[in-house]
Design a protein around this motif. Structure first.
Motif, PDB file in Angstrom:
ATOM      1  N   ASP A 128       6.440  17.250 -11.011  1.00  0.00           N
ATOM      2  CA  ASP A 128       6.057  16.806 -12.355  1.00  0.00           C
ATOM      3  C   ASP A 128       5.412  15.415 -12.295  1.00  0.00           C
ATOM      4  N   ASP A 129       5.985  14.535 -11.473  1.00  0.00           N
ATOM      5  CA  ASP A 129       5.413  13.195 -11.306  1.00  0.00           C
ATOM      6  C   ASP A 129       4.006  13.271 -10.721  1.00  0.00           C
ATOM      7  N   ILE A 130       3.833  14.137  -9.731  1.00  0.00           N
ATOM      8  CA  ILE A 130       2.530  14.283  -9.084  1.00  0.00           C
ATOM      9  C   ILE A 130       1.495  14.815 -10.066  1.00  0.00           C
ATOM     10  N   ALA A 131       1.873  15.824 -10.852  1.00  0.00           N
ATOM     11  CA  ALA A 131       0.941  16.380 -11.836  1.00  0.00           C
ATOM     12  C   ALA A 131       0.544  15.322 -12.865  1.00  0.00           C
ATOM     13  N   ALA A 132       1.496  14.515 -13.293  1.00  0.00           N
ATOM     14  CA  ALA A 132       1.184  13.451 -14.251  1.00  0.00           C
ATOM     15  C   ALA A 132       0.223  12.434 -13.639  1.00  0.00           C
ATOM     16  N   ALA A 133       0.411  12.125 -12.366  1.00  0.00           N
ATOM     17  CA  ALA A 133      -0.483  11.183 -11.688  1.00  0.00           C
ATOM     18  C   ALA A 133      -1.881  11.763 -11.536  1.00  0.00           C
ATOM     19  N   LEU A 156      -0.005   7.336  -6.322  1.00  0.00           N
ATOM     20  CA  LEU A 156       0.010   6.843  -7.700  1.00  0.00           C
ATOM     21  C   LEU A 156       1.318   7.228  -8.391  1.00  0.00           C
ATOM     22  N   ALA A 157       1.807   8.443  -8.127  1.00  0.00           N
ATOM     23  CA  ALA A 157       3.080   8.868  -8.715  1.00  0.00           C
ATOM     24  C   ALA A 157       4.204   7.931  -8.297  1.00  0.00           C
ATOM     25  N   ALA A 158       4.190   7.504  -7.034  1.00  0.00           N
ATOM     26  CA  ALA A 158       5.229   6.594  -6.555  1.00  0.00           C
ATOM     27  C   ALA A 158       5.110   5.226  -7.207  1.00  0.00           C
ATOM     28  N   LEU A 159       3.882   4.731  -7.371  1.00  0.00           N
ATOM     29  CA  LEU A 159       3.704   3.443  -8.049  1.00  0.00           C
ATOM     30  C   LEU A 159       4.193   3.523  -9.490  1.00  0.00           C
ATOM     31  N   MET A 160       3.913   4.631 -10.170  1.00  0.00           N
ATOM     32  CA  MET A 160       4.397   4.796 -11.537  1.00  0.00           C
ATOM     33  C   MET A 160       5.924   4.769 -11.562  1.00  0.00           C
ATOM     34  N   VAL A 201       0.859  -1.186   0.000  1.00  0.00           N
ATOM     35  CA  VAL A 201       0.000   0.000   0.000  1.00  0.00           C
ATOM     36  C   VAL A 201       0.896   1.236   0.000  1.00  0.00           C
ATOM     37  N   TYR A 202       0.606   2.170  -0.898  1.00  0.00           N
ATOM     38  CA  TYR A 202       1.332   3.439  -0.965  1.00  0.00           C
ATOM     39  C   TYR A 202       0.498   4.526  -0.291  1.00  0.00           C
ATOM     40  N   VAL A 203       1.144   5.292   0.603  1.00  0.00           N
ATOM     41  CA  VAL A 203       0.453   6.298   1.404  1.00  0.00           C
ATOM     42  C   VAL A 203       1.246   7.605   1.383  1.00  0.00           C
ATOM     43  N   PRO A 204       0.623   8.746   1.071  1.00  0.00           N
ATOM     44  CA  PRO A 204       1.343  10.026   1.149  1.00  0.00           C
ATOM     45  C   PRO A 204       1.636  10.395   2.603  1.00  0.00           C
ATOM     46  N   ILE A 205       2.740  11.111   2.810  1.00  0.00           N
ATOM     47  CA  ILE A 205       3.119  11.523   4.165  1.00  0.00           C
ATOM     48  C   ILE A 205       3.249  13.043   4.254  1.00  0.00           C
ATOM     49  N   GLY A 206       2.474  13.636   5.175  1.00  0.00           N
ATOM     50  CA  GLY A 206       2.676  15.011   5.585  1.00  0.00           C
ATOM     51  C   GLY A 206       3.259  14.978   6.983  1.00  0.00           C
ATOM     52  N   CYS A 207       2.399  15.128   7.982  1.00  0.00           N
ATOM     53  CA  CYS A 207       2.846  14.987   9.375  1.00  0.00           C
ATOM     54  C   CYS A 207       2.812  13.538   9.841  1.00  0.00           C
ATOM     55  N   GLY A 208       2.126  12.661   9.100  1.00  0.00           N
ATOM     56  CA  GLY A 208       2.282  11.243   9.349  1.00  0.00           C
ATOM     57  C   GLY A 208       1.093  10.466   9.874  1.00  0.00           C
ATOM     58  N   SER A 209      -0.040  11.117  10.113  1.00  0.00           N
ATOM     59  CA  SER A 209      -1.164  10.365  10.678  1.00  0.00           C
ATOM     60  C   SER A 209      -1.661   9.280   9.725  1.00  0.00           C
ATOM     61  N   GLY A 210      -1.648   9.550   8.427  1.00  0.00           N
ATOM     62  CA  GLY A 210      -2.151   8.589   7.456  1.00  0.00           C
ATOM     63  C   GLY A 210      -1.305   7.335   7.387  1.00  0.00           C
ATOM     64  N   ILE A 211       0.008   7.498   7.212  1.00  0.00           N
ATOM     65  CA  ILE A 211       0.852   6.312   7.105  1.00  0.00           C
ATOM     66  C   ILE A 211       0.907   5.571   8.433  1.00  0.00           C
ATOM     67  N   CYS A 212       0.910   6.299   9.544  1.00  0.00           N
ATOM     68  CA  CYS A 212       0.953   5.617  10.841  1.00  0.00           C
ATOM     69  C   CYS A 212      -0.341   4.851  11.099  1.00  0.00           C
ATOM     70  N   GLY A 213      -1.475   5.433  10.743  1.00  0.00           N
ATOM     71  CA  GLY A 213      -2.732   4.720  10.883  1.00  0.00           C
ATOM     72  C   GLY A 213      -2.763   3.465  10.038  1.00  0.00           C
ATOM     73  N   THR A 214      -2.178   3.540   8.845  1.00  0.00           N
ATOM     74  CA  THR A 214      -2.134   2.376   7.959  1.00  0.00           C
ATOM     75  C   THR A 214      -1.244   1.281   8.539  1.00  0.00           C
ATOM     76  N   ILE A 215      -0.079   1.657   9.043  1.00  0.00           N
ATOM     77  CA  ILE A 215       0.830   0.687   9.654  1.00  0.00           C
ATOM     78  C   ILE A 215       0.186   0.031  10.870  1.00  0.00           C
ATOM     79  N   LEU A 216      -0.463   0.842  11.709  1.00  0.00           N
ATOM     80  CA  LEU A 216      -1.043   0.309  12.941  1.00  0.00           C
ATOM     81  C   LEU A 216      -2.252  -0.580  12.663  1.00  0.00           C
ATOM     82  N   VAL A 276      -3.711   5.031  -1.618  1.00  0.00           N
ATOM     83  CA  VAL A 276      -4.573   5.911  -0.835  1.00  0.00           C
ATOM     84  C   VAL A 276      -4.705   7.239  -1.562  1.00  0.00           C
ATOM     85  N   LEU A 277      -5.901   7.454  -2.142  1.00  0.00           N
ATOM     86  CA  LEU A 277      -6.209   8.755  -2.746  1.00  0.00           C
ATOM     87  C   LEU A 277      -6.749   9.612  -1.593  1.00  0.00           C
TER      88      LEU A 277
END
Length: 324
Positions: free
Chosen positions: A259-264, A284-288, A174-189, A302-303
């Motif tokens: 540029d990758d993000i805009a393409a995604a 999605l940019a990371a998966l590409m 699963v690919y998860v964007p990270i800002g301050c981290g609540s999303g990726i940490c919630g996914t891991i937990l 995770v959109l």
């Protein structure tokens, strides 16, 4: 370090679903054609505020009402999605919601925060400066400061991963964007509470890569700036409590360019007709970027949100990268 049991996440999901319906996870064949993987998208852009943060507002305000019933309200800082979440939940509970954001913040996210009942104040040049001022004002005015990372925020946010993993326990990655981290940490937990082997990959911007630098260095690393049009991941100071979770629990951290993000973002539109904001398209940019290594695997993306100003989105659809 934060940990959740399956029962705790089940209870959080029940609480969140009183105000936030479950979001869908869809398989999109055109995304699979483009990436070579079997792609399943968790559509947090379909949440009531257009982003995953709405879940954490429900659990945080519920916790606040139980533990500090005399609190007159909350004060927090945001680039938009967290602020909508906190304003929506606080005002539903009859509490004041004072929200700080940096100058020049998204016009449309600001309008949404006001519509949900937030009192908005612009301060500083970036999120971290706005956060420091919000903390100062909260203490001065007797409001409860809502940090960008808190156990109850993460417990709420983790419910999207709980939904996704309960529907698809066989996801390879699963690919998860990270800002301050609540999303990726919630996914891991959530993954750990279910005892799954799914690899979790965090995604940052090359222009706001403090998280990646921190994981590589084995200690917190701040950057001097966070330059990316993907405002949801435009952070220059990593959060220690979040770092302790993703440094241990993420398989890797991937950096993608604007540029990758805009393409995604364009691919999300042409393949699914969903609008993704910059942070929402980062996964999605990371998966590409890693499509050769991920070919043939079942992958979750995770959109995280779809809140982007019309002018910026117009530039993206025209083939441009905002700020380039």
């Amino acid at each position: 370090m934060i940990r959740f049991t399956a029962d705790e996440l089940d209870a959080a999901t029940t609480l969140v679903h009183r105000l936030v319906p479950p979001t869908p996870q869809h398989h999109w064949p055109l995304l699979s054609e483009a990436t070579g993987a079997e792609v399943w998208v968790k559509h947090e852009n379909h949440a009531p505020t257009g982003a995953f943060k709405v879940r954490g507002g429900v659990t945080f305000v519920d916790w606040l009402r139980r533990t500090a019933p005399d609190s007159p309200g909350i004060c927090t800082a945001t680039r938009g999605n967290h602020g909508q979440s906190q304003a929506r939940a606080a005002r539903a509970a009859g509490l004041r919601a004072l929200i700080y954001m940096p100058k020049g913040n998204s016009i449309e996210k600001n309008a949404a925060m006001r519509a949900f009942g937030g009192e908005l104040v612009e301060h500083g040049a970036d999120f971290d400066m706005a956060k420091d001022e919000a903390l100062r004002v909260a203490e001065a005015e007797g409001l409860t400061f809502v940090p960008p990372f808190h156990t109850e925020l993460v417990r709420g946010v983790a419910t999207y991963a709980w939904e996704m993993f309960r529907a698809h326990s066989d996801l390879d990655t699963v690919y998860v964007p990270i800002g301050c981290g609540s999303g990726i940490c919630g996914t891991i937990l959530a993954r750990d509470a279910l005892g799954l082997a799914t690899r979790v990959v965090g995604v940052v911007s090359t222009g706001a890569d403090c998280v990646q630098r921190s994981v590589v260095a084995g200690q917190l690393v701040e950057t001097n700036s966070a330059r990316t049009f993907a405002d949801g991941i435009a952070v220059r100071i990593p959060v220690r409590d979040a770092y302790e979770i993703y440094a241990a629990g993420a398989d890797r951290i991937v950096a993608v360019s604007d540029d990758d993000i805009a393409a995604a973002m364009r691919l999300y539109y042409t393949a699914t007709h969903n609008i993704a904001e910059g942070a929402g398209a980062a996964a999605l940019a990371a998966l590409m970027q890693e499509r050769e290594a991920m070919a043939g695997r079942k992958v979750g993306l995770v959109l995280s949100g779809g809140n982007i100003d019309i002018g910026l989105y117009g530039q993206v659809l025209e083939g441009e990268t905002p700020g380039a």
